[in-house]
Enzyme design. Sequence first.
Site, PDB file in Angstrom:
ATOM      1  N   LYS A 110       0.868  -1.187   0.000  1.00 32.81           N
ATOM      2  CA  LYS A 110       0.000   0.000   0.000  1.00 32.81           C
ATOM      3  C   LYS A 110       0.901   1.233   0.000  1.00 32.81           C
ATOM      4  CE  LYS A 110      -3.742   1.890   2.927  1.00 32.81           C
ATOM      5  NZ  LYS A 110      -4.553   1.594   4.140  1.00 32.81           N
ATOM      6  N   SER A 129      -9.369   1.201   3.539  1.00 32.99           N
ATOM      7  CA  SER A 129      -8.606   2.017   2.613  1.00 32.99           C
ATOM      8  C   SER A 129      -7.564   1.222   1.821  1.00 32.99           C
ATOM      9  CB  SER A 129      -7.904   3.155   3.360  1.00 32.99           C
ATOM     10  OG  SER A 129      -6.958   2.651   4.301  1.00 32.99           O
ATOM     11  N   SER A 181      -9.129  -0.922   7.822  1.00 35.01           N
ATOM     12  CA  SER A 181      -8.654  -0.722   6.447  1.00 35.01           C
ATOM     13  C   SER A 181      -7.935  -1.906   5.834  1.00 35.01           C
ATOM     14  CB  SER A 181      -7.738   0.509   6.380  1.00 35.01           C
ATOM     15  OG  SER A 181      -8.510   1.680   6.422  1.00 35.01           O
TER      16      SER A 181
END
Lengths: 80, 449
Positions: free
Chosen positions: B81, B156, B180
């Site tokens: 990420k 996320s 997330s």
Amino acid sequence: MRRREALLSLLGATALPATTATAQDLSPETVRQMMRTLAGLDPLPGEEAGVRAFLLSYRYLHPSDPGVEPASTFDPRPKR
Amino acid sequence: MSRELLLRPLRELSRLLDLREISSEELVRATIERTDAIEKDLNSYITFLPERALEEARARDRERSSGAARGLLHGIPVSLKDVFDTAGIASTAGARFLAGRVPTADAEVTRRLARAGAVLMGKSNLNKFAGGESGENPDYGDIKNPWNTSYSPSGSSGGSAAQVAAGMAALSMGSDNGGSVRNPACVCGVVGLKPTHGLVSTDGMFPRAYSVDHAGTLTRTVEDAAVALEALANGDYTSALDRPVKGLKIGIAKNVTRLGEPEVLRVFDSVVKKLAELGFELVNVEVPTPEEMMPAMYTVFFCEWGVAHEPWMRTHPEEYDGGARAALLIPAADYLKAQQERRLFQNRYAQALARVDLLVSPTYPMVRREHRRLPVAAGRRLTLDDALRYTMPYDLMGLPAISLTGGFAHPDAPVGFQLAGGAFQEAKVLQAAHAYQSATDWHERHPAI
């Protein structure tokens, strides 16, 4: 004196009502003053609406939100 | 190399590499070809690094040939990420104004994966600043769910979950401060592990709220999550996976587990039944409700966000819409009181976990999450608070939690559930999750893309 009222008093934004203040006290101008005075931020045009919504939605200026204790009056005892 | 092979568990790919049935270069090249073919539909990357990955893969193959393979992650394609710093590679946190931010040092997670021999494929798309669960990013575009690109992969860490589900990486690192890692794992049909706070270093991870920030893994199996955690945290998380689970106690807090779309609740009920069949003892417990915890959570979360992002909130105010800069108005007294309340919630969780080994709940109350539109359940439109109600408590408590697939609401809509345990009880969480996954085949279904 509640913290919220203390803030308003500090800002000199409004004469404090005799009873607990409500969301109406958070006028756009009050929010802009809070941003400038308390955080040193220069508000962007229209930003005060979002800031006001944040302050209300996260419940630390609005003690009448049913079922939710505002953070400013946390009771440190475990809830039953 | 077939699509099916790219969808095999990391542990199996590692075995094939070890047996020289495939090389890391072949595996990475196939991963690049697959990414080139489907990335336009998913928008899962901010930075894709095919040439660099091929170079790394060749180096890993040379090391393996000389007897210097470093372990199970050696030569395996992984993604990060875009909150993890990567030396010499832009690290944006999903914000385009940070596109020129090129760290000079790796995050600890980046270092550990590199040390284990993993091959970095790229930096995954995410909700801007790792905030929210929508899978939307106004700067880099919406991320799509590989099961059905009309829907969101949640967030996320949406890009990471989409990549693992679609065979574009065998492992992706995400971050979790409200759900997330686990929420996107849930709707993408993969495994999302959020370890105990602090177990995996957040050094060099773009900050959101430091006392609730966690680095976590997205993998296709529970065993793969254990393998990854061993590289990230230096513990032994694999040897206990196959231990018997009969008699382990799992708590269900019925006061908090009944909100969600009907398919979510149906799948959850079937999961509980399966757990009982496997020999777990199901016990009713009571834990603090999300409604009780949200004010403290938001106060802690936003106050710490304001602290971490203050420089940018001042220099780039236009990047913080929706009143986010109000975070700088939260008084210290409120923050301290919220932390007091947090400690009391932790005591109540500790009391519940003194009676049971684990807790079980749904992960995410909805299926087929649309961008910019939450679904209706129980006669009202769900809210962000609802979306985080099952995952957020374990961020605030700092306890380990894992999401894995427990069924399907529709052929293109996996539904996950969550197991959580006491602090540093990852081995037990993984053991229970592995027992469930070994007895079911949900993880063997893959998106048609």
